[in-house]
Design an enzyme around this catalytic site. Structure first.
Site, mmCIF file in Angstrom:
data_model
loop_
_atom_site.group_PDB
_atom_site.id
_atom_site.type_symbol
_atom_site.label_atom_id
_atom_site.label_comp_id
_atom_site.label_asym_id
_atom_site.label_seq_id
_atom_site.Cartn_x
_atom_site.Cartn_y
_atom_site.Cartn_z
ATOM 1 N N ASN A 69 -0.959 -17.941 -5.274
ATOM 2 C CA ASN A 69 0.236 -18.788 -5.442
ATOM 3 C C ASN A 69 0.291 -19.882 -4.380
ATOM 4 O OD1 ASN A 69 2.227 -17.885 -7.665
ATOM 5 N ND2 ASN A 69 1.473 -15.957 -6.802
ATOM 6 N N HIS A 90 8.364 -13.496 -7.928
ATOM 7 C CA HIS A 90 8.324 -12.055 -8.204
ATOM 8 C C HIS A 90 7.765 -11.833 -9.611
ATOM 9 C CE1 HIS A 90 9.475 -7.861 -7.925
ATOM 10 N NE2 HIS A 90 9.949 -7.953 -9.159
ATOM 11 N N GLU A 120 19.647 -9.039 -0.568
ATOM 12 C CA GLU A 120 19.291 -8.043 -1.584
ATOM 13 C C GLU A 120 17.883 -8.368 -2.101
ATOM 14 O OE1 GLU A 120 21.085 -6.268 -5.769
ATOM 15 O OE2 GLU A 120 21.742 -8.225 -5.035
ATOM 16 N N ASP A 151 14.817 -9.274 -4.031
ATOM 17 C CA ASP A 151 14.611 -9.869 -5.355
ATOM 18 C C ASP A 151 15.933 -10.123 -6.077
ATOM 19 O OD1 ASP A 151 11.814 -9.753 -4.975
ATOM 20 O OD2 ASP A 151 11.781 -7.682 -5.634
HETATM 21 C C1 GRF Z 1 2.415 -12.327 -6.845
HETATM 22 O O1 GRF Z 1 2.186 -11.611 -8.006
HETATM 23 C C2 GRF Z 1 3.872 -12.406 -6.537
HETATM 24 O O2 GRF Z 1 4.680 -12.331 -7.657
HETATM 25 C C3 GRF Z 1 4.122 -11.228 -5.664
HETATM 26 O O3 GRF Z 1 2.950 -11.091 -4.904
HETATM 27 C C4 GRF Z 1 1.858 -11.608 -5.638
HETATM 28 C C5 GRF Z 1 1.095 -12.523 -4.742
HETATM 29 O O4 GRF Z 1 -0.120 -12.947 -5.313
HETATM 30 N N1 GRF Z 1 5.304 -11.424 -4.872
HETATM 31 P P1 GRF Z 1 -0.995 -14.029 -4.572
HETATM 32 O O5 GRF Z 1 -1.242 -13.525 -3.155
HETATM 33 O O6 GRF Z 1 -0.250 -15.313 -4.577
HETATM 34 O O7 GRF Z 1 -2.282 -14.123 -5.340
#
Ligand code: GRF
Length: 231
Positions: A53, A148, A182, A184
């Site tokens: 991400n 998330h 809280e 998420d």
């Molecule tokens: C993602 O699936 C995100 O939703 C969760 O952690 C994961 C991180 O994936 N919070 P990456 O490290 O970005 O590949």
């Protein structure tokens, strides 16, 4: 049998941004502060793992899809995948090892100081596997975004993908939202839906959800910046 429609098909635009006129805090009548500019947002990113991400955000910035630049990556695990990506992409990295911090608040104070030092406008938790405290939330009010892997408010917390599979839902997805204490639980910015395919294992479903995360996280950052009058 009717053809299966894939709601995550970009052509179906299955995303629900929080409308700009909807207050972030119930009861607020006014949009927060500053006037619009055409400058680029300065983004801080926090990651603990693979960093896909994080890389998606950098890519969206560099392709001009998001009016922003990633100015700092903070990680809590030396050697995590995000570090290798940042080195390849030429993004500065800081290690904030939670095992060296005296408390959760201490870790968050150090993170806030790092992001303030680089004048970050917004901070994105892109796979940050620590619970954050009010200290970090207050340091970046309505400027802290999380991604998330479920359609919140369903399946909060650890392993949103596995929870969805165990519950037997036929539709899941991902959510980008503002961070509150809280876990998420903050205001939703953007969601994308992903159908659960019969017989699919957790890894395959997680991959399809992640592909949608990479789409919606830049959109959510743009939206968060616009709501604050930063863009
Ligand atoms: C993602 O699936 C995100 O939703 C969760 O952690 C994961 C991180 O994936 N919070 P990456 O490290 O970005 O590949």
């Amino acid at each position: 049998m009717p053809a299966l429609v894939d709601p995550s098909d970009p052509g179906l635009a299955v995303q629900w941004p929080l409308p700009p006129q909807q207050p972030i805090h119930p009861g607020d009548g006014e949009e927060p502060g500053a006037s619009s500019t055409d400058r680029r947002l300065r983004l801080g990113v926090m990651a603990s793992g693979n960093g896909s991400n994080f890389e998606a955000l950098v890519g969206a910035c560099r392709r001009g899809e998001l009016a922003a630049e990633v100015v700092l990556l903070a990680v809590n695990k030396p050697g995590c995948g995000a570090v290798a990506r940042a080195e390849r992409l030429g993004i500065p990295i800081q290690l904030h090892d939670h095992r060296q911090a005296a408390s959760r608040e201490g870790l968050d104070d150090a993170l806030a100081a790092s992001f303030r030092a680089v004048n970050a406008d917004l901070v994105v938790m892109a796979g940050w596997m620590r619970i954050v405290t009010q200290r970090l939330i207050d340091a970046f009010p309505d400027r802290l975004v999380n991604i998330h892997p479920s359609l919140l408010p369903s399946f909060r917390g650890v392993d949103g993908v596995g929870q969805a599979l165990a519950a037997g839902v036929t539709l899941t997805g991902c959510t980008a939202h503002l961070v509150r204490l809280e876990v998420d639980g903050g205001p939703i910015l953007v969601q994308a839906a992903v159908p659960v395919v019969a017989g699919e294992d957790r890894a395959a479903l997680a991959r399809r959800i992640q592909a949608q995360e990479h789409r919606i996280l830049p959109l959510a950052v743009q939206l968060a910046g616009e709501r604050l009058g930063l863009l």
